[in-house]
Design an enzyme around this catalytic site. Sequence first.
Site, PDB file in Angstrom:
ATOM      1  N   LYS A 173     -10.848 -13.698  10.987  1.00  0.00           N
ATOM      2  CA  LYS A 173     -10.705 -14.184  10.653  1.00  0.00           C
ATOM      3  C   LYS A 173      -8.795 -13.585  10.043  1.00  0.00           C
ATOM      4  O   LYS A 173      -8.686 -12.813   9.505  1.00  0.00           O
ATOM      5  CB  LYS A 173     -10.207 -15.373   9.055  1.00  0.00           C
ATOM      6  CG  LYS A 173     -10.070 -16.577   9.385  1.00  0.00           C
ATOM      7  CD  LYS A 173      -8.779 -16.683   8.890  1.00  0.00           C
ATOM      8  CE  LYS A 173      -7.930 -16.091   7.926  1.00  0.00           C
ATOM      9  NZ  LYS A 173      -6.643 -16.249   7.675  1.00  0.00           N
ATOM     10  N   GLU A 176      -3.574 -15.871   9.152  1.00  0.00           N
ATOM     11  CA  GLU A 176      -2.056 -17.100   9.777  1.00  0.00           C
ATOM     12  C   GLU A 176      -0.449 -17.042  10.076  1.00  0.00           C
ATOM     13  O   GLU A 176      -0.105 -17.481  11.038  1.00  0.00           O
ATOM     14  CB  GLU A 176      -2.163 -18.231   9.107  1.00  0.00           C
ATOM     15  CG  GLU A 176      -1.907 -18.711   7.841  1.00  0.00           C
ATOM     16  CD  GLU A 176      -2.395 -18.230   6.904  1.00  0.00           C
ATOM     17  OE1 GLU A 176      -2.524 -18.168   5.833  1.00  0.00           O
ATOM     18  OE2 GLU A 176      -3.457 -17.334   6.785  1.00  0.00           O
ATOM     19  N   SER A 226      -4.570  -8.977  -1.168  1.00  0.00           N
ATOM     20  CA  SER A 226      -4.164  -8.214  -2.588  1.00  0.00           C
ATOM     21  C   SER A 226      -5.654  -8.640  -2.888  1.00  0.00           C
ATOM     22  O   SER A 226      -6.922  -8.965  -3.276  1.00  0.00           O
ATOM     23  CB  SER A 226      -2.891 -10.161  -2.971  1.00  0.00           C
ATOM     24  OG  SER A 226      -4.047 -10.664  -3.454  1.00  0.00           O
ATOM     25  N   CYS A 281      -0.212  -1.505   1.742  1.00  0.00           N
ATOM     26  CA  CYS A 281      -0.613  -1.032   0.996  1.00  0.00           C
ATOM     27  C   CYS A 281      -0.888   0.364   0.426  1.00  0.00           C
ATOM     28  O   CYS A 281      -1.325   1.004  -0.787  1.00  0.00           O
ATOM     29  CB  CYS A 281      -2.353  -1.080   0.953  1.00  0.00           C
ATOM     30  SG  CYS A 281      -3.193  -0.666   2.187  1.00  0.00           S
ATOM     31  N   GLU A 383       2.469  -5.499  -7.703  1.00  0.00           N
ATOM     32  CA  GLU A 383       2.423  -4.876  -6.425  1.00  0.00           C
ATOM     33  C   GLU A 383       3.264  -5.667  -6.077  1.00  0.00           C
ATOM     34  O   GLU A 383       3.301  -7.177  -5.169  1.00  0.00           O
ATOM     35  CB  GLU A 383       1.118  -5.078  -6.179  1.00  0.00           C
ATOM     36  CG  GLU A 383       1.172  -4.050  -3.690  1.00  0.00           C
ATOM     37  CD  GLU A 383       0.372  -4.393  -3.510  1.00  0.00           C
ATOM     38  OE1 GLU A 383      -0.357  -3.193  -2.312  1.00  0.00           O
ATOM     39  OE2 GLU A 383      -0.565  -5.608  -3.810  1.00  0.00           O
TER      40      GLU A 383
END
Length: 497
Positions: A173, A176, A226, A281, A383
């Site tokens: 997945k 999107e 996240s 990240c 972040e």
Amino acid sequence: MTATIGHFINGQLVTTTGRMQDVHNPATGESERSVLLASKQTVQQAIDSAQAAFPAWRNTPVLKRARVMFKFKQLLEENAEYIGQLIGQEHGKISHDAAGEIQRGIENVEFACGAPQLLKGEHSKNVGPNIDSWSEFQPLGVVTGITPFNFPAMVPLWMFPLAIVCGNTFVLKPSERAPSSTLFIAQLLKQAGLPDGVMNVVNGDKEAVDELLTNPTVKAVSFVGSTAIAEYIYTTANAAGKRCQALGGAKNHAIVMPDADMDNAVNQLLGAAFGSSGERCMALSVVVAVGEKAGDALVEKMQQAMSDLKVGAYSDATNDFGPLISCQHRDKVSGYLSSAEQQGAKIVVDGRGTKVKGYDNGFFIGATLIDGVTADMDSYKAEIFGPVLQVMRVDTMQQAMQLIDGHEYGNGTCIFTRDGEAARYFSDHIQVGMVGINVPLPVPVAYHSFGGWKRSLFGDLHAYGPDGVRFYTKRKTITQRWPSSGVREGATFAFPS
């Protein structure tokens, strides 16, 4: 008319009716494609396809599985430029940055090509009279990956090549927001000879994710995103009895010591902080200067160097970095800059209001430098995930390390110094999972493993490399005995020794 992006199930591109979402080009701000959002039924179709393909793929000799990966690697290399274009159109990443992402992904495929060696078990003969014992690593079954927008090629390539070559089947997945490159790469796998159903891709949102997390056929979940979502993924998957590794957020610090080569440190910090618009990240978003003299020199040199940085569209390779992923994220990053200013920090270089000629509606923020940041500021705690470098000042290396150790994230860090003793102490004692010594982005190579500490990783095993092999397999130990013919033995009730 915009193109519609569907799913890849059982070796075929699949379109369905139902919900859709726009996919924007972040440089233009325009919607150029639409992506179908999978329903529970569509996800179930992909899972069923993977489950049906598993028995035959599990029993395929590992050497044949590896040969598919060798061919897949070749196809990735041949199509790298096109994949980079897809990444640029949907993420905004500059062409040279996209090329680096793809190459890092290919290196993980190279590691997966070594499956015959990676999956060798252990064997001991005559552990007892005529008794042999060995262990082997068997696949789990149907496994899944849920991947982020910022590395639409590389992060999936951390997961499915290794999972598949270990004998599992896969349902991916992707984000999107940037689905096209991932879907195209899945089709290359079929071209490489992968049987239908072994690799499936479903595009979707939380509905698709929750089905993958709770469906009893799925045995393991890999996630990158996240921290808030990583924790949700981990707790939900574990409650459903699944193996899970969920990589979360980061606040990566660099310490600049008084003896550092300041010019080299500045050059390294430019790329580490602003490359890919800071949407990594492993981006260095905080630099901790030890001593006022080092802090003043760092800020002065950074300010000068940042004046030459060029922001723009992916197609111009002279650009250093591109737009942010969405207008909402751009506004969120701007909000952190405003809060830092309101809480007493000084914005030395302000990227807000950046305009790129010919791309007036793009989601751009220029490189930003903030000085005088303290640990109680919102911009430090969060972040930001944008082209923002914050400068903090301390008197000692120990204070700098206390800052890093005190933060909730523990993904990556580095130190700039010429002092071997300081570097060794830092690497031995800092509470962070990936450490660089004069290396600002200490991303492990494919034959090591990637992962942080604290709230940057939920789970016991890191991504890809040796930990990846262990994550996608389960150990089985077999003890075997063939008694001599004609010998009858009595019952034994003591524990065997």
